[in-house]
Design a protein around this motif. Structure first.
Motif, short mmCIF file in Angstrom:
data_model
loop_
_atom_site.label_atom_id
_atom_site.label_comp_id
_atom_site.label_asym_id
_atom_site.label_seq_id
_atom_site.Cartn_x
_atom_site.Cartn_y
_atom_site.Cartn_z
N THR A 180 -17.55 36.57 9.45
CA THR A 180 -16.20 36.52 10.02
C THR A 180 -16.25 36.84 11.51
N GLY A 181 -17.11 37.79 11.86
CA GLY A 181 -17.39 38.14 13.26
C GLY A 181 -18.88 38.08 13.53
N VAL A 182 -19.29 38.68 14.64
CA VAL A 182 -20.70 38.71 15.03
C VAL A 182 -21.04 40.12 15.50
N ALA A 183 -22.16 40.66 15.02
CA ALA A 183 -22.63 41.97 15.50
C ALA A 183 -24.11 42.08 15.19
N ALA A 184 -24.73 43.17 15.63
CA ALA A 184 -26.16 43.35 15.40
C ALA A 184 -26.47 44.82 15.19
N GLN A 244 -16.22 34.53 19.49
CA GLN A 244 -15.27 33.40 19.48
C GLN A 244 -15.97 32.04 19.47
N TYR A 245 -17.30 32.05 19.50
CA TYR A 245 -18.06 30.80 19.54
C TYR A 245 -19.16 30.72 18.48
N CYS A 246 -19.59 31.87 17.95
CA CYS A 246 -20.77 31.88 17.08
C CYS A 246 -20.53 32.49 15.71
N SER A 247 -19.29 32.61 15.29
CA SER A 247 -18.96 33.17 13.98
C SER A 247 -18.48 32.08 13.04
N ILE A 286 -22.83 42.94 19.91
CA ILE A 286 -23.13 41.75 20.71
C ILE A 286 -22.08 40.66 20.55
N GLY A 287 -21.28 40.75 19.50
CA GLY A 287 -20.20 39.78 19.35
C GLY A 287 -19.23 39.83 20.51
#
Length: 303
Positions: free
Chosen positions: A135-139, A180-183, A158-159
């Motif tokens: 749903t989102g992006v993180a690391a 907003q571009y990689c999820s 990093i999201g």
């Protein structure tokens, strides 16, 4: 010993009873329904825990929650509107007061990374970036097998690394964030923006269109792999990991984008970076639950 591991995400809460070898004894799942507010989410969390404890006991509870988590206090330092009113919640104290069991809390992506480092794809590595695409992006970032959390518990967010200044508005308040571009959410939202209508409402629908040969879906996925590759090359230069491990909901669709991502990383990376090792998460969406259980076991060693 047995531990309860709980993974609180924006869409669902997953919990399980886990033994010290990482074997899943029992698991349950509930919809998060975060839009109903903090009180409802806490009640939902309690009901899930009660269901797990109905047939067996547990020595400790570990929770991975969306948001930036103060792991010392077990509180939510900051959460985006994905979990309304979640900022400031004293999650550890709430669970200790309710169940009387030692409890540890960390960010959900950190918990997933801990799960992969414990028993999964990161088991043999020392410096790792565990990237979650959903749903989102993180690391979760590990150096010498120690997780990097940051002064404000924000390392690995990093999201919210800005890919496009003055780009799309993010729910964190910034513009042009990677999320907003990689999820998965970005895929179907971008598709709708190009179409000029609300054509799809989930990643599943988006990939169904892609499989059917939809040209706009192919265009959106090409931009996605481009942005993801650029972001990962930047992360190579920042963290210099031995390996990237990619998990989250989008890993279920890796056959559509994995090879293109690797090819573009090789194209954009300089000689120092070259092409990094990139592996899929072993436990996929179950990593967060296992990592939360590991947090619980580690908490017992502090008692």
């Amino acid at each position: 010993m047995l531990a309860i591991g709980i993974d609180i995400g924006g869409t669902k809460i997953v919990g399980g009873i886990v033994d010290e070898q990482g074997n899943m004894i029992r698991s349950v799942e509930r919809a998060t329904e975060a839009e109903k507010g903090k009180a409802y989410l806490l009640e939902n969390l309690e009901r899930l825990t009660e269901e797990l404890l109905a047939e067996t006991s547990a020595d400790a509870i570990g929770i991975g929650s969306a948001g930036r988590i103060d792991v010392h206090e077990g509180t939510v330092y900051y959460a985006t509107p994905n979990l309304p009113d979640w900022t400031g919640v004293r999650l550890k104290q709430h669970m200790v007061d309710r169940f009387g069991i030692p409890t540890a809390v960390d960010n959900d992506v950190n918990a997933a990374g801990i799960g992969e480092m414990w028993l999964g794809a990161g088991k043999r590595y020392s410096s790792v970036v565990c990237l979650t695409l959903g749903t989102g992006v993180a690391a979760a970032v590990f150096v010498n097998r120690e997780i990097v959390r940051g002064h404000h518990w924000s390392a690995g967010e990093i999201g919210h690394m800005i890919l496009y200044p003055k780009g799309k508005r993010c729910n964190c308040g910034q513009w042009g964030c990677m999320e907003q571009y990689c999820s998965g959410t970005a895929l179907f939202k971008t598709y709708n923006e190009i179409c000029g209508k609300h054509a799809v409402s989930s990643g599943k629908q988006f990939f169904a269109l892609l499989q059917s040969g939809d040209g706009i879906a192919r265009q959106v996925l090409d931009a996605f792999t481009d942005d993801l590759a650029i972001a990962m090359v930047s992360l190579c230069n920042i963290y210099d990991p031995e390996v990237f491990i990619i998990g989250g909901g989008l890993i279920e669709t890796q056959s559509y984008w994995w090879d293109a991502m690797l090819e573009k990383i090789g194209r954009y990376a300089n000689e120092a970076v070259r092409r990094p090792v990139v592996l899929p998460a072993r436990f996929k969406n179950q990593a967060g639950l296992l990592g939360a259980a590991k947090l619980a076991f580690d908490e017992l060693t502090k008692q």
